[in-house]
Design an enzyme around this catalytic site. Structure first.
Site, PDB file in Angstrom:
ATOM      1  N   ASP A  64       0.813  -1.211   0.000  1.00 14.71           N
ATOM      2  CA  ASP A  64       0.000   0.000   0.000  1.00 14.71           C
ATOM      3  C   ASP A  64       0.849   1.265   0.000  1.00 14.71           C
ATOM      4  O   ASP A  64       0.503   2.260  -0.661  1.00 14.71           O
ATOM      5  CB  ASP A  64      -0.931   0.007   1.208  1.00 14.71           C
ATOM      6  CG  ASP A  64      -2.071  -1.001   1.072  1.00 14.71           C
ATOM      7  OD1 ASP A  64      -2.269  -1.509  -0.044  1.00 14.71           O
ATOM      8  OD2 ASP A  64      -2.752  -1.271   2.070  1.00 14.71           O
ATOM      9  N   ASN A 138      -4.146   9.632   0.407  1.00 16.41           N
ATOM     10  CA  ASN A 138      -4.826   9.223   1.632  1.00 16.41           C
ATOM     11  C   ASN A 138      -5.345  10.407   2.442  1.00 16.41           C
ATOM     12  O   ASN A 138      -6.537  10.549   2.652  1.00 16.41           O
ATOM     13  CB  ASN A 138      -3.883   8.384   2.513  1.00 16.41           C
ATOM     14  CG  ASN A 138      -4.191   6.909   2.423  1.00 16.41           C
ATOM     15  OD1 ASN A 138      -4.957   6.469   1.594  1.00 16.41           O
ATOM     16  ND2 ASN A 138      -3.563   6.131   3.295  1.00 16.41           N
ATOM     17  N   ASP A 139      -4.418  11.230   2.938  1.00 13.81           N
ATOM     18  CA  ASP A 139      -4.841  12.310   3.818  1.00 13.81           C
ATOM     19  C   ASP A 139      -3.787  13.398   3.922  1.00 13.81           C
ATOM     20  O   ASP A 139      -2.643  13.223   3.529  1.00 13.81           O
ATOM     21  CB  ASP A 139      -5.156  11.774   5.225  1.00 13.81           C
ATOM     22  CG  ASP A 139      -4.053  10.878   5.782  1.00 13.81           C
ATOM     23  OD1 ASP A 139      -2.870  11.254   5.670  1.00 13.81           O
ATOM     24  OD2 ASP A 139      -4.364   9.798   6.312  1.00 13.81           O
ATOM     25  N   ARG A 149       2.244  18.884  21.397  1.00 14.79           N
ATOM     26  CA  ARG A 149       1.352  19.690  22.216  1.00 14.79           C
ATOM     27  C   ARG A 149       0.145  20.092  21.372  1.00 14.79           C
ATOM     28  O   ARG A 149       0.203  20.098  20.133  1.00 14.79           O
ATOM     29  CB  ARG A 149       2.063  20.947  22.732  1.00 14.79           C
ATOM     30  CG  ARG A 149       2.528  21.911  21.656  1.00 14.79           C
ATOM     31  CD  ARG A 149       3.195  23.139  22.253  1.00 14.79           C
ATOM     32  NE  ARG A 149       3.705  24.056  21.243  1.00 14.79           N
ATOM     33  CZ  ARG A 149       2.970  24.962  20.607  1.00 14.79           C
ATOM     34  NH1 ARG A 149       1.677  25.061  20.863  1.00 14.79           N
ATOM     35  NH2 ARG A 149       3.519  25.752  19.701  1.00 14.79           N
ATOM     36  N   TYR A 181      -5.179   6.695   8.958  1.00 21.23           N
ATOM     37  CA  TYR A 181      -4.979   7.504  10.159  1.00 21.23           C
ATOM     38  C   TYR A 181      -6.302   8.042  10.699  1.00 21.23           C
ATOM     39  O   TYR A 181      -6.545   8.072  11.912  1.00 21.23           O
ATOM     40  CB  TYR A 181      -4.014   8.638   9.822  1.00 21.23           C
ATOM     41  CG  TYR A 181      -3.578   9.507  10.979  1.00 21.23           C
ATOM     42  CD1 TYR A 181      -3.666   9.075  12.303  1.00 21.23           C
ATOM     43  CD2 TYR A 181      -3.047  10.773  10.747  1.00 21.23           C
ATOM     44  CE1 TYR A 181      -3.246   9.873  13.358  1.00 21.23           C
ATOM     45  CE2 TYR A 181      -2.622  11.581  11.789  1.00 21.23           C
ATOM     46  CZ  TYR A 181      -2.729  11.128  13.089  1.00 21.23           C
ATOM     47  OH  TYR A 181      -2.323  11.929  14.127  1.00 21.23           O
TER      48      TYR A 181
END
Length: 205
Positions: A64, A138-139, A149, A181
């Site tokens: 992938d 994907n993203d 943080r 994710y």
């Protein structure tokens, strides 16, 4: 399909051996292998150095991660990808290695369908100037980087403010990337053919 590019990942030790076998097989069927200088195949890490003008399709030997890298590199050329799984999951691949030759036959004789997938384009602006652009299969993730943080984030869609977050980050995912994710961060699973984006905040406070 008359000109086929073959892409392999050097991390998979047997992928180049399969590539050499496929080169001979494709040529025996009367098609040509899209050239990469004096080599018959493209290494996935070198794709951005090459043009794919005149190529009909790219056959990807890998998992992938390899498919994602190839998709980003060849997206501007609009050529279809076909994956032969050499990795572990192979979620994006069309076939396993054992079916590679039958798959090549189907590809060359037109026995296939093309499934279009949504891509994302990200643009980073600073002081009114675009300093970085990228394409994602994907993203795209906006976060505080390595500082670990929460960061304040304002989400706008079509110039309309939707929400403000104080979070580790925010994920903008394609339907294909919804099982990556975004899913780990609590996002939904979306059918790959849908023309939507998924927005998932990461650990919002």
């Amino acid at each position: 399909m008359t000109s086929i590019a073959l892409v392999y990942n050097t991390k998979h030790e047997t992928s180049y051996d399969l590539l050499l076998t496929l080169v001979d097989y494709i040529r025996q069927q009367g098609a040509s292998v899209f050239p990469c200088g004096d080599r018959p195949g493209f290494v996935v890490t070198e794709l951005e150095q090459h043009s794919f003008v005149g190529c009909d399709a790219a056959v990807v030997l890998g998992g992938d991660g390899t498919m994602l890298s190839v998709a980003r590199a060849v997206a501007p050329y609009g050529i279809p990808l076909f994956g032969i799984n050499m990795g572990r999951v192979g979620f994006l691949s069309a076939v396993e290695r054992s079916d590679a030759f039958q798959a090549i036959d189907d590809l060359l004789c037109g026995n296939y369908t093309i499934e279009e997938r949504l891509l994302l384009n990200a643009q980073l602006n600073r002081d009114g100037q675009t300093v970085k652009t990228c394409t994602a299969f994907n993203d795209i993730v906006v976060s505080g980087g390595d500082m670990f943080r929460a960061v304040p984030l304002d989400l706008y869609i079509d110039e309309e403010k939707i929400n403000s977050y104080n979070a580790d980050g925010i994920i903008v995912s394609t339907p294909t990337g919804s099982t990556g994710y975004s899913l780990s961060a609590g996002g939904p699973i979306v059918m790959s053919a849908l023309d939507v984006m998924v927005i998932t905040p990461v650990c919002p406070h």
